[in-house]
Write a protein that holds these residues in place. Structure first.
Motif, PDB file in Angstrom:
ATOM      1  N   ALA A  92      35.422  73.529  53.769  1.00 31.82           N
ATOM      2  CA  ALA A  92      36.669  72.931  53.320  1.00 31.82           C
ATOM      3  C   ALA A  92      36.986  71.636  54.070  1.00 31.82           C
ATOM      4  CB  ALA A  92      37.814  73.927  53.501  1.00 31.82           C
ATOM      5  N   ALA A  93      36.615  71.595  55.352  1.00 27.84           N
ATOM      6  CA  ALA A  93      36.913  70.410  56.161  1.00 27.84           C
ATOM      7  C   ALA A  93      35.801  69.374  56.109  1.00 27.84           C
ATOM      8  CB  ALA A  93      37.166  70.825  57.609  1.00 27.84           C
ATOM      9  N   GLY A  94      34.652  69.740  55.511  1.00 31.73           N
ATOM     10  CA  GLY A  94      33.531  68.815  55.425  1.00 31.73           C
ATOM     11  C   GLY A  94      32.880  68.542  56.766  1.00 31.73           C
ATOM     12  N   VAL A  95      32.821  69.601  57.629  1.00 33.44           N
ATOM     13  CA  VAL A  95      32.218  69.434  58.950  1.00 33.44           C
ATOM     14  C   VAL A  95      31.222  70.565  59.180  1.00 33.44           C
ATOM     15  CG1 VAL A  95      34.271  68.293  59.893  1.00 33.44           C
ATOM     16  CG2 VAL A  95      34.049  70.789  60.085  1.00 33.44           C
ATOM     17  N   ALA A 137      36.851  72.516  67.438  1.00 35.22           N
ATOM     18  CA  ALA A 137      38.244  72.248  67.078  1.00 35.22           C
ATOM     19  C   ALA A 137      39.135  73.449  67.372  1.00 35.22           C
ATOM     20  CB  ALA A 137      38.335  71.870  65.600  1.00 35.22           C
ATOM     21  N   MET A 138      38.671  74.644  67.023  1.00 38.59           N
ATOM     22  CA  MET A 138      39.492  75.838  67.195  1.00 38.59           C
ATOM     23  C   MET A 138      39.662  76.206  68.659  1.00 38.59           C
ATOM     24  SD  MET A 138      40.275  76.476  64.063  1.00 38.59           S
ATOM     25  CE  MET A 138      41.165  77.995  64.290  1.00 38.59           C
ATOM     26  N   THR A 198      39.525  64.556  63.189  1.00 35.30           N
ATOM     27  CA  THR A 198      38.658  65.652  62.741  1.00 35.30           C
ATOM     28  C   THR A 198      39.256  66.993  63.126  1.00 35.30           C
ATOM     29  OG1 THR A 198      36.684  64.278  62.941  1.00 35.30           O
ATOM     30  CG2 THR A 198      36.362  66.667  62.927  1.00 35.30           C
ATOM     31  N   ARG A 199      39.791  67.078  64.355  1.00 36.13           N
ATOM     32  CA  ARG A 199      40.412  68.324  64.784  1.00 36.13           C
ATOM     33  C   ARG A 199      41.571  68.683  63.870  1.00 36.13           C
ATOM     34  NH1 ARG A 199      40.814  67.369  69.722  1.00 36.13           N
ATOM     35  NH2 ARG A 199      39.196  68.789  70.479  1.00 36.13           N
ATOM     36  N   ALA A 200      42.384  67.696  63.545  1.00 31.92           N
ATOM     37  CA  ALA A 200      43.530  67.957  62.676  1.00 31.92           C
ATOM     38  C   ALA A 200      43.079  68.434  61.305  1.00 31.92           C
ATOM     39  CB  ALA A 200      44.380  66.692  62.549  1.00 31.92           C
ATOM     40  N   ARG A 201      41.991  67.834  60.789  1.00 30.02           N
ATOM     41  CA  ARG A 201      41.487  68.232  59.468  1.00 30.02           C
ATOM     42  C   ARG A 201      40.978  69.680  59.492  1.00 30.02           C
ATOM     43  NH1 ARG A 201      38.140  64.496  58.971  1.00 30.02           N
ATOM     44  NH2 ARG A 201      36.075  65.466  58.894  1.00 30.02           N
ATOM     45  N   VAL A 202      40.292  70.027  60.565  1.00 32.42           N
ATOM     46  CA  VAL A 202      39.772  71.399  60.684  1.00 32.42           C
ATOM     47  C   VAL A 202      40.917  72.399  60.798  1.00 32.42           C
ATOM     48  CG1 VAL A 202      38.496  72.984  62.178  1.00 32.42           C
ATOM     49  CG2 VAL A 202      37.556  70.719  61.670  1.00 32.42           C
TER      50      VAL A 202
END
Length: 334
Positions: free
Chosen positions: A28-31, A39-40, A50-54
């Motif tokens: 979903a996040a494209g990572v 990120a978590m 990127t962290r915010a997107r995840v």
């Protein structure tokens, strides 16, 4: 085989009826999966955007990262949930002590809950699952559906029957019960009774005891105490200890109930083992401190704890089944 929680995470149910996994969040996040982990867990080498997107993708999917996975990544202490059935029964504190000792050897802490005394055992297990990395214990029919799903917490169930979809430690009293029945028959017992919390049905421990004694050609009397306690056992056994129709052996559901029978025999002036033989099940240390000492079908709780913890630590909790057998321990009471 279902994979350990650290591989798939342990998120909430998605719209499709299954729990969101780390792979769902990554897609979903494209990572990559590794980026989701970073990120978590608040790790470096990842941009704020990127962290915010995840995190946004994880929130939308209802994903909850498994504590087991976080422990592997961060090296933090791991938590083992231990589910017991009634801490008023000394069997369960003995088991808890064994599990705590074994878990400590692997650097795990133990969070203990008593499901039998909980108002809502299913909700209790759900709350426990949010706080621990794996679950061990007497879960039985209370297993919530989410624990059966791929990516859920590792689970090791304990009991006479083990759910093949979960696995665990099967506690097998069959050979010991057969050995006890043969011993009592050889010792001249002719009028045995099986004392349980309720009438034995076609299965269960009291049913197996009654069937084994009957197989030795003895007419078996069944006594229902109504509760698993020494007091209930003493009250239920007393009418059967004296008179022309008195029993000459009582096999109790567990050691605590057998201790109640010993107390009833003392009050009734019935000699043990001369008039009545008394047997319990579990092998509690208390049985060696009474007089006469208690014959029992003993279970090695340290072996149970060791096998259960090693299944968790080794990542084999799901669907692996090990067996621990009771053994007949002859003491003065029989």
């Amino acid at each position: 085989m279902a994979r350990p929680a650290g591989l798939n995470g342990a998120g909430s149910r998605g719209d499709a009826g299954r729990r969101a996994t780390i792979l769902d969040v990554a897609a979903a996040a494209g990572v990559s999966r590794q980026t989701v982990t970073r990120a978590m867990n608040g790790m470096g080498d990842i941009s704020p955007a990127t962290r915010a997107r995840v995190l946004a993708a994880a929130e939308e999917l209802g994903y909850r990262p498994s504590r087991f996975g976080r422990g592997l990544v961060t090296g933090g202490e791991r938590q083992l949930g231990l589910v017991l059935d009634d801490l008023r029964n000394p069997y369960f504190p003995e088991l808890a002590a064994a599990v705590v000792a074994r878990a400590a050897e692997h650097g795990w802490n133990v969070l203990l809950v008593d499901a039998a005394l909980a108002e809502d055992p299913t909700e209790l297990l759900a709350a426990l699952g949010r706080q621990v990395d794996a679950v061990v214990g007497y879960i039985g029919v209370r297993v919530p559906d989410w624990l059966r799903e791929p990516g859920a917490l590792p689970v090791v169930t304990l009991g006479e029957e083990v759910d093949p979809l979960l696995g665990g430690i099967r506690l097998d009293d069959g050979p010991a019960i057969a050995a006890l029945a043969a011993h009592l028959a050889g010792a001249g017992v002719r009028r045995p009774a099986v004392l349980g919390p309720g009438e034995p049905g076609h299965g269960g421990r009291t049913g197996r005891l009654a069937a084994a004694l009957a197989s030795q050609g003895m007419p078996v009397r069944t006594i229902a105490a109504g509760a698993v306690s020494a007091e209930a056992a003493a009250a239920a056994a007393t009418p059967h200890l004296t008179g022309p129709d008195a029993v000459d052996a009582v096999v109790a559901f567990n050691d605590i109930m057998a201790l109640g029978v010993l107390a009833a025999c003392r009050r009734a002036g019935v000699a043990v083992p001369d008039d009545v033989r008394v047997v319990g099940i579990d092998g509690l240390p208390l049985g060696e401190l009474v007089s006469p000492t208690l014959t029992t079908l003993a279970l090695d709780l340290d072996e149970v704890a060791r096998d259960a913890v090693e299944l968790v630590v080794g990542g084999r909790g799901s669907r692996a089944v090990l067996t621990v057998r009771h053994r007949l321990v002859l003491r003065e009471s029989a």
